[in-house]
Scaffold this motif. Structure first.
Motif, PDB file in Angstrom:
ATOM      1  N   ILE A  85      -5.917  -0.911  11.386  1.00 44.81           N
ATOM      2  CA  ILE A  85      -5.060  -1.896  10.701  1.00 44.81           C
ATOM      3  C   ILE A  85      -3.846  -2.229  11.579  1.00 44.81           C
ATOM      4  CG2 ILE A  85      -3.619  -2.283   8.636  1.00 44.81           C
ATOM      5  CD1 ILE A  85      -6.653  -2.379   8.131  1.00 44.81           C
ATOM      6  N   ASP A  86      -3.197  -1.200  12.131  1.00 48.10           N
ATOM      7  CA  ASP A  86      -2.008  -1.450  12.979  1.00 48.10           C
ATOM      8  C   ASP A  86      -2.376  -2.306  14.184  1.00 48.10           C
ATOM      9  OD1 ASP A  86      -0.624   0.092  11.249  1.00 48.10           O
ATOM     10  OD2 ASP A  86      -0.530   1.879  12.542  1.00 48.10           O
ATOM     11  N   THR A  87      -3.512  -1.970  14.826  1.00 52.46           N
ATOM     12  CA  THR A  87      -3.915  -2.709  16.025  1.00 52.46           C
ATOM     13  C   THR A  87      -4.182  -4.173  15.689  1.00 52.46           C
ATOM     14  OG1 THR A  87      -4.995  -0.687  16.776  1.00 52.46           O
ATOM     15  CG2 THR A  87      -5.541  -2.682  17.984  1.00 52.46           C
ATOM     16  N   LEU A  88      -4.914  -4.403  14.606  1.00 53.55           N
ATOM     17  CA  LEU A  88      -5.267  -5.786  14.238  1.00 53.55           C
ATOM     18  C   LEU A  88      -4.021  -6.553  13.795  1.00 53.55           C
ATOM     19  CD1 LEU A  88      -8.638  -5.149  12.344  1.00 53.55           C
ATOM     20  CD2 LEU A  88      -8.333  -6.081  14.648  1.00 53.55           C
ATOM     21  N   GLN A  89      -3.124  -5.868  13.074  1.00 52.18           N
ATOM     22  CA  GLN A  89      -1.909  -6.565  12.638  1.00 52.18           C
ATOM     23  C   GLN A  89      -1.026  -6.932  13.822  1.00 52.18           C
ATOM     24  OE1 GLN A  89      -0.499  -4.041   9.462  1.00 52.18           O
ATOM     25  NE2 GLN A  89      -1.367  -5.393   7.890  1.00 52.18           N
ATOM     26  N   ALA A 119      -5.804  -5.161   5.529  1.00 53.02           N
ATOM     27  CA  ALA A 119      -5.041  -4.234   4.689  1.00 53.02           C
ATOM     28  C   ALA A 119      -5.801  -2.927   4.557  1.00 53.02           C
ATOM     29  CB  ALA A 119      -4.824  -4.853   3.305  1.00 53.02           C
ATOM     30  N   ALA A 120      -5.124  -1.918   4.011  1.00 52.70           N
ATOM     31  CA  ALA A 120      -5.738  -0.596   3.886  1.00 52.70           C
ATOM     32  C   ALA A 120      -6.582  -0.451   2.615  1.00 52.70           C
ATOM     33  CB  ALA A 120      -4.650   0.473   3.906  1.00 52.70           C
ATOM     34  N   ALA A 121      -6.413  -1.362   1.645  1.00 52.56           N
ATOM     35  CA  ALA A 121      -7.157  -1.225   0.380  1.00 52.56           C
ATOM     36  C   ALA A 121      -7.627  -2.595  -0.100  1.00 52.56           C
ATOM     37  CB  ALA A 121      -6.261  -0.584  -0.669  1.00 52.56           C
ATOM     38  N   PRO A 122      -8.751  -2.611  -0.847  1.00 52.36           N
ATOM     39  CA  PRO A 122      -9.264  -3.901  -1.328  1.00 52.36           C
ATOM     40  C   PRO A 122      -8.416  -4.529  -2.430  1.00 52.36           C
ATOM     41  CG  PRO A 122     -10.726  -2.081  -1.979  1.00 52.36           C
ATOM     42  CD  PRO A 122      -9.612  -1.479  -1.200  1.00 52.36           C
TER      43      PRO A 122
END
Ligand code: SAJ
Length: 434
Positions: free
Chosen positions: A39-43, A70-73
């Motif tokens: 998530i961090d890399t993509l953000q 995001a980390a959750a759906p």
């Protein structure tokens, strides 16, 4: 059916390209991954995987505001599960005294559970992860029905296997035929409506278990075909035949297509998926199990060839060219090249390895160096383990200038046809009994 918002769980080699595709075809997409690093890399606008063209498509999707991660759906019209289904490394099954590997379905289970609180009437849930037969009906549906909704009537469920080839994912996602297996015909139709957003290949509807089996049959038949090629290479060595020549001649027959032998079968698909059949019905999968055993033993065969070449492996210096699981990719998962390096070391050799697609590869127990020059500088034997274009292009003159070794072991038929003896080399090739 019309889908405006979709939620994709798992942002790996399949989930991320698929999410980017939907987003660049007008849908609002939320990509979800449980790994904070992803998530961090993509953000930060970076990629955590290497796939040609993916950076551009993902950049386009993110800039348009259609792709978020995001980390959750969250609530959506459709949910797509593309998480890994590896096998357990140590928890083996056994049938008739033969060990077999078992699928680790924990990621699929927890991704499905994460959807439950967000599931609404009229939603579609699609599983893309390669899974043992009946996973959709026996594992997914009972979890999803914990929402209080009834699968097939309140919401739709389908299985759609991904069949893209790493290195060509973006093109194949669009062009390949896509099989959509629904738990009901309406579920299959909903799946077709979803993928029609970007798929230009044929979209075919079937039931969920057939779709699961199609995927496993594709990769299993490839594994069995490679196993027989590997067995042919052993037989050719026994009978003083060059297997590569024999395969070329046999393949002139219009109905014969023999695959290529090599140091073994790696990657996250072909070396894994056949186990899903063996695990599900070992009493019916004798040939599939045998093929897995042949391919898994192939790195040991490479070690034997190296031992024959050097007399003994103890104290010898070996330069290993390639660690990836196949040519021109950076993926090291289940790599037979890496396995061969470890085995050579266990036999007492000192091995340095060079992987041009991942020069900083940090693999446990492997001394990977950053350049071709470095790997070749001190060696008694050079082993070609991956048929990367860059290695295939090496000429006898270039290699002679870079290494003191005059003994070469080619396990992938990358160096045939060049005049190695005139540069002082002795070339041994896997499968060449001449
Ligand atoms: N290999 C050989 N000899 C051959 C062909 C391959 O030893 O003649 C080895 C490769 O070096 C590699 C392994 O087999 O170690 C697998 O490579 P691959 O190119 O056959 O397949 P993958 O794992 O990269 O991708 C496969 C593809 N499946 C089929 O071609 C039926 C791809 O279409 C699937 O989407 C993918 O598995 C997947 O995700 O399941």
């Amino acid at each position: 059916m019309k889908f405006n918002k979709i939620c994709i769980l798992g942002l790996g080699y399949i989930g991320l390209p698929t999410a980017s595709m939907f987003a660049t075809h007008g849908m609002e997409v939320l990509g979800v991954d449980v790994n904070p690093h992803v998530i961090d890399t993509l953000q930060a606008g970076q990629l955590h995987i290497h796939e040609p063209g993916l950076g551009e498509v993902m950049g386009q999707a993110a800039r348009s505001g259609k792709l978020r991660v995001a980390a959750a759906p969250e609530a959506a019209d459709a949910f797509l599960i593309a998480v890994p289904t590896p096998f357990y490394e140590h928890d083996l099954g056994e049938y008739n005294g033969q060990p077999y590997k078992k699928a680790d379905m924990r990621a699929v289970t927890s991704a499905t559970q994460a959807i439950v609180p967000h599931l609404r009437p009229g939603n579609l849930v699609v599983l893309e992860s390669t899974s043992p037969p009946r996973t959709t009906v026996d594992l997914l549906v009972p979890i999803l029905e914990k929402s209080g909704l009834k699968a097939g009537s309140d919401f739709y469920v389908a299985y759609s296997p991904e069949r893209v080839l790493p290195g060509q994912i973006l093109r194949e996602l669009v062009e390949n035929a896509r099989v959509i297996g629904g738990i009901t015909p309406a579920s299959a139709q909903a799946g077709c409506d979803l993928y029609a957003a970007f798929v230009r290949g044929q979209i075919i509807q079937t039931d969920a278990t057939t779709a699961e089996m199609v995927k496993l049959m594709e990769n299993t038949s490839r594994d069995v075909n490679i196993a027989i090629a590997n067995e042919f290479s052993r037989l050719a060595e026994r009978f003083g035949v060059d297997v590569w020549e024999a395969i070329r001649l046999a393949n002139l027959h219009p109905r014969v297509k023999i695959f290529s032998p090599g140091p073994g079968v790696g990657g996250h698909c072909i070396s894994v998926d056949p186990w899903f059949f063996v695990e599900s019905a070992p009493e019916l999968s004798a040939l599939i199990l045998k093929a897995r055993q042949v391919n898994d033993s192939q790195p040991h065969w490479v070690v034997e060839k190296a031992r024959q070449a050097l007399g003994t492996l103890a104290g010898k210096k070996i330069a290993a060219l390639g660690l990836a699981y196949k040519p021109d990719v950076d993926d090291l998962r289940e790599s037979p090249a890496a396995e061969a390096v470890i085995l050579l070391q266990q036999e007492g050799a000192t091995v340095k390895a060079f992987e041009p697609f991942k020069p900083q590869a940090g693999l446990d127990g492997i001394q990977a160096v950053a350049t071709l020059k470095e790997v070749l500088a001190e060696a008694d034997l050079v082993v070609l383990l991956v048929n990367h274009t860059e290695f295939r292009a090496l000429t006898p003159a270039t290699l002679a200038a870079l290494t003191p070794a005059r003994l070469l072991l080619d396990t992938v038929n990358g160096w045939d046809g060049q005049d190695w003896p005139s540069a002082g080399f002795r070339l041994l090739r896997l499968g060449d009994g001449k």
